[in-house]
Design a protein around this motif. Structure first.
Motif, PDB file in Angstrom:
ATOM      1  N   SER A   1       8.924  20.212 -29.076  1.00 17.67           N
ATOM      2  CA  SER A   1       9.347  21.001 -27.915  1.00 17.67           C
ATOM      3  C   SER A   1       8.957  20.305 -26.613  1.00 17.67           C
ATOM      4  N   GLU A   2       7.928  19.459 -26.666  1.00 20.48           N
ATOM      5  CA  GLU A   2       7.454  18.778 -25.454  1.00 20.48           C
ATOM      6  C   GLU A   2       8.239  17.517 -25.124  1.00 20.48           C
ATOM      7  N   GLU A   3       8.674  16.780 -26.120  1.00 22.65           N
ATOM      8  CA  GLU A   3       9.274  15.473 -25.863  1.00 22.65           C
ATOM      9  C   GLU A   3      10.526  15.524 -24.983  1.00 22.65           C
ATOM     10  N   PRO A   4      11.463  16.455 -25.180  1.00 26.55           N
ATOM     11  CA  PRO A   4      12.610  16.506 -24.262  1.00 26.55           C
ATOM     12  C   PRO A   4      12.178  16.808 -22.816  1.00 26.55           C
ATOM     13  N   TRP A   5      11.197  17.668 -22.660  1.00 31.19           N
ATOM     14  CA  TRP A   5      10.661  18.005 -21.338  1.00 31.19           C
ATOM     15  C   TRP A   5      10.018  16.776 -20.696  1.00 31.19           C
ATOM     16  N   LEU A   6       9.252  16.028 -21.484  1.00 31.53           N
ATOM     17  CA  LEU A   6       8.599  14.823 -20.976  1.00 31.53           C
ATOM     18  C   LEU A   6       9.631  13.759 -20.586  1.00 31.53           C
ATOM     19  N   LEU A   7      10.695  13.623 -21.364  1.00 33.98           N
ATOM     20  CA  LEU A   7      11.777  12.696 -21.006  1.00 33.98           C
ATOM     21  C   LEU A   7      12.430  13.108 -19.691  1.00 33.98           C
ATOM     22  N   GLU A   8      12.632  14.407 -19.555  1.00 29.73           N
ATOM     23  CA  GLU A   8      13.228  14.946 -18.330  1.00 29.73           C
ATOM     24  C   GLU A   8      12.324  14.683 -17.119  1.00 29.73           C
ATOM     25  N   LYS A   9      11.031  14.870 -17.282  1.00 30.90           N
ATOM     26  CA  LYS A   9      10.082  14.737 -16.169  1.00 30.90           C
ATOM     27  C   LYS A   9       9.764  13.289 -15.823  1.00 30.90           C
ATOM     28  N   TYR A  10       9.643  12.436 -16.844  1.00 32.49           N
ATOM     29  CA  TYR A  10       9.162  11.076 -16.607  1.00 32.49           C
ATOM     30  C   TYR A  10      10.201   9.987 -16.864  1.00 32.49           C
ATOM     31  N   GLY A  11      11.376  10.353 -17.341  1.00 36.95           N
ATOM     32  CA  GLY A  11      12.492   9.427 -17.467  1.00 36.95           C
ATOM     33  C   GLY A  11      12.221   8.176 -18.273  1.00 36.95           C
ATOM     34  N   ASP A  12      12.579   7.044 -17.675  1.00 42.18           N
ATOM     35  CA  ASP A  12      12.487   5.752 -18.366  1.00 42.18           C
ATOM     36  C   ASP A  12      11.064   5.407 -18.795  1.00 42.18           C
ATOM     37  N   ALA A  13      10.082   5.788 -17.985  1.00 40.54           N
ATOM     38  CA  ALA A  13       8.686   5.482 -18.341  1.00 40.54           C
ATOM     39  C   ALA A  13       8.319   6.165 -19.658  1.00 40.54           C
ATOM     40  N   TYR A  14       8.758   7.408 -19.845  1.00 44.81           N
ATOM     41  CA  TYR A  14       8.464   8.095 -21.100  1.00 44.81           C
ATOM     42  C   TYR A  14       9.313   7.543 -22.236  1.00 44.81           C
ATOM     43  N   ALA A  15      10.555   7.174 -21.948  1.00 46.86           N
ATOM     44  CA  ALA A  15      11.419   6.592 -22.981  1.00 46.86           C
ATOM     45  C   ALA A  15      10.796   5.303 -23.525  1.00 46.86           C
ATOM     46  N   GLU A  16      10.247   4.481 -22.654  1.00 48.21           N
ATOM     47  CA  GLU A  16       9.573   3.257 -23.090  1.00 48.21           C
ATOM     48  C   GLU A  16       8.331   3.594 -23.922  1.00 48.21           C
ATOM     49  N   TYR A  17       7.602   4.599 -23.479  1.00 50.50           N
ATOM     50  CA  TYR A  17       6.406   5.035 -24.200  1.00 50.50           C
ATOM     51  C   TYR A  17       6.773   5.542 -25.600  1.00 50.50           C
ATOM     52  N   LEU A  18       7.879   6.290 -25.692  1.00 44.73           N
ATOM     53  CA  LEU A  18       8.371   6.773 -26.987  1.00 44.73           C
ATOM     54  C   LEU A  18       8.618   5.616 -27.954  1.00 44.73           C
TER      55      LEU A  18
ATOM     56  N   ARG B   1       3.639   5.704 -31.530  1.00 43.96           N
ATOM     57  CA  ARG B   1       4.023   6.675 -32.565  1.00 43.96           C
ATOM     58  C   ARG B   1       3.690   8.106 -32.136  1.00 43.96           C
ATOM     59  N   ARG B   2       4.422   9.048 -32.724  1.00 52.02           N
ATOM     60  CA  ARG B   2       4.214  10.454 -32.407  1.00 52.02           C
ATOM     61  C   ARG B   2       2.805  10.911 -32.793  1.00 52.02           C
ATOM     62  N   PHE B   3       2.354  10.580 -33.990  1.00 47.61           N
ATOM     63  CA  PHE B   3       1.045  10.999 -34.452  1.00 47.61           C
ATOM     64  C   PHE B   3       0.140   9.807 -34.765  1.00 47.61           C
ATOM     65  N   PHE B   4       0.539   8.979 -35.725  1.00 45.48           N
ATOM     66  CA  PHE B   4      -0.311   7.855 -36.150  1.00 45.48           C
ATOM     67  C   PHE B   4       0.237   6.549 -35.639  1.00 45.48           C
TER      68      PHE B   4
ATOM     69  N   GLY C   1      -6.006   5.063 -22.999  1.00 44.27           N
ATOM     70  CA  GLY C   1      -7.031   5.765 -23.772  1.00 44.27           C
ATOM     71  C   GLY C   1      -6.488   6.111 -25.142  1.00 44.27           C
ATOM     72  N   LEU C   2      -6.759   7.311 -25.593  1.00 42.63           N
ATOM     73  CA  LEU C   2      -6.275   7.758 -26.900  1.00 42.63           C
ATOM     74  C   LEU C   2      -4.754   7.768 -26.963  1.00 42.63           C
ATOM     75  N   TYR C   3      -4.114   7.960 -25.817  1.00 44.31           N
ATOM     76  CA  TYR C   3      -2.651   8.036 -25.764  1.00 44.31           C
ATOM     77  C   TYR C   3      -1.991   6.671 -25.946  1.00 44.31           C
ATOM     78  N   ARG C   4      -2.768   5.629 -25.991  1.00 42.63           N
ATOM     79  CA  ARG C   4      -2.253   4.289 -26.279  1.00 42.63           C
ATOM     80  C   ARG C   4      -1.925   4.183 -27.775  1.00 42.63           C
ATOM     81  N   TYR C   5      -2.616   4.956 -28.605  1.00 42.31           N
ATOM     82  CA  TYR C   5      -2.464   4.878 -30.063  1.00 42.31           C
ATOM     83  C   TYR C   5      -1.586   5.986 -30.633  1.00 42.31           C
ATOM     84  N   SER C   6      -1.527   7.104 -29.961  1.00 47.31           N
ATOM     85  CA  SER C   6      -0.771   8.260 -30.441  1.00 47.31           C
ATOM     86  C   SER C   6      -0.250   9.028 -29.238  1.00 47.31           C
ATOM     87  N   ARG C   7       0.987   9.513 -29.320  1.00 52.64           N
ATOM     88  CA  ARG C   7       1.512  10.331 -28.224  1.00 52.64           C
ATOM     89  C   ARG C   7       0.886  11.727 -28.235  1.00 52.64           C
ATOM     90  N   ASN C   8       0.281  12.095 -29.337  1.00 53.09           N
ATOM     91  CA  ASN C   8      -0.247  13.451 -29.490  1.00 53.09           C
ATOM     92  C   ASN C   8      -1.632  13.471 -30.128  1.00 53.09           C
TER      93      ASN C   8
END
Length: 185
Positions: A161-178, A182-185, A115-122
């Protein structure tokens, strides 16, 4: 300018400043972070939503009270300000529907990359910024801008403040998403 406008500006800036302090604390002391919370409680959600509503509500209130005080051309006010306001609300509420209210409020949910999270992490933070800027442009109010500015700072800090928490919670899946999004655009 009346005393209610000044009071609203002070309250809005104070609420946004408290959010900024909590986010800064969470960025620099991630083991003792307040956002996102280790455990989402009712009290935590009440505090975060109250401060957020005071910030947005103050900007809206001041905008109505000072409506048109600045000499901003109508085509900018209605053509840009209103569009940002409407667009921002559509995106924010689409994000809330996609994530769920609990996850939007800091509870752990599932990692969303579609959805929208495909284009922006936030997309919700970006849309909230658009709403605030839209309020400022549409209302053409000078006293709303300190509240809007502090709100934008809080919204821009939140992902850090959220990104380290998300890395901790979702690991490699979030690292790939990162890496892919892009963070915003």
């Amino acid at each position: 300018m009346n005393e209610f406008t000044v009071l609203a500006a002070i309250l809005g800036c104070l609420a946004n400043s408290l959010l900024i302090l909590g986010l800064a604390w969470s960025i620099y002391r991630p083991k003792q972070r307040v956002w996102p919370p280790e455990k989402s409680t009712v009290m935590h959600r009440i505090v975060v939503w109250t401060l957020t509503c005071i910030g947005f509500g103050s900007a809206i209130f001041i905008g109505f009270v000072e409506w048109g005080i600045l000499d901003v051309p109508a085509f900018l006010r209605w053509g840009l300000g209103l569009v940002l306001l409407i667009f921002g609300n559509v995106v924010v509420w689409a994000g809330v529907l996609h994530l769920g209210f609990a996850a939007t409020s800091g509870a752990k949910g599932s990692l969303r990359t579609t959805g929208l999270y495909r284009y922006s992490r936030n997309p919700q933070y970006l849309a909230d910024i658009a709403i605030l800027v839209g309020i400022g442009i549409l209302s053409a109010s000078i006293m709303s801008w300190p509240v809007i500015f502090t709100g934008i700072v809080a919204l821009a800090l939140a992902p850090f403040s959220e990104e380290p928490w998300l890395l901790e919670k979702y690991g490699d899946a979030y690292a790939e998403y990162l890496m892919a999004t892009r963070r915003f655009f």
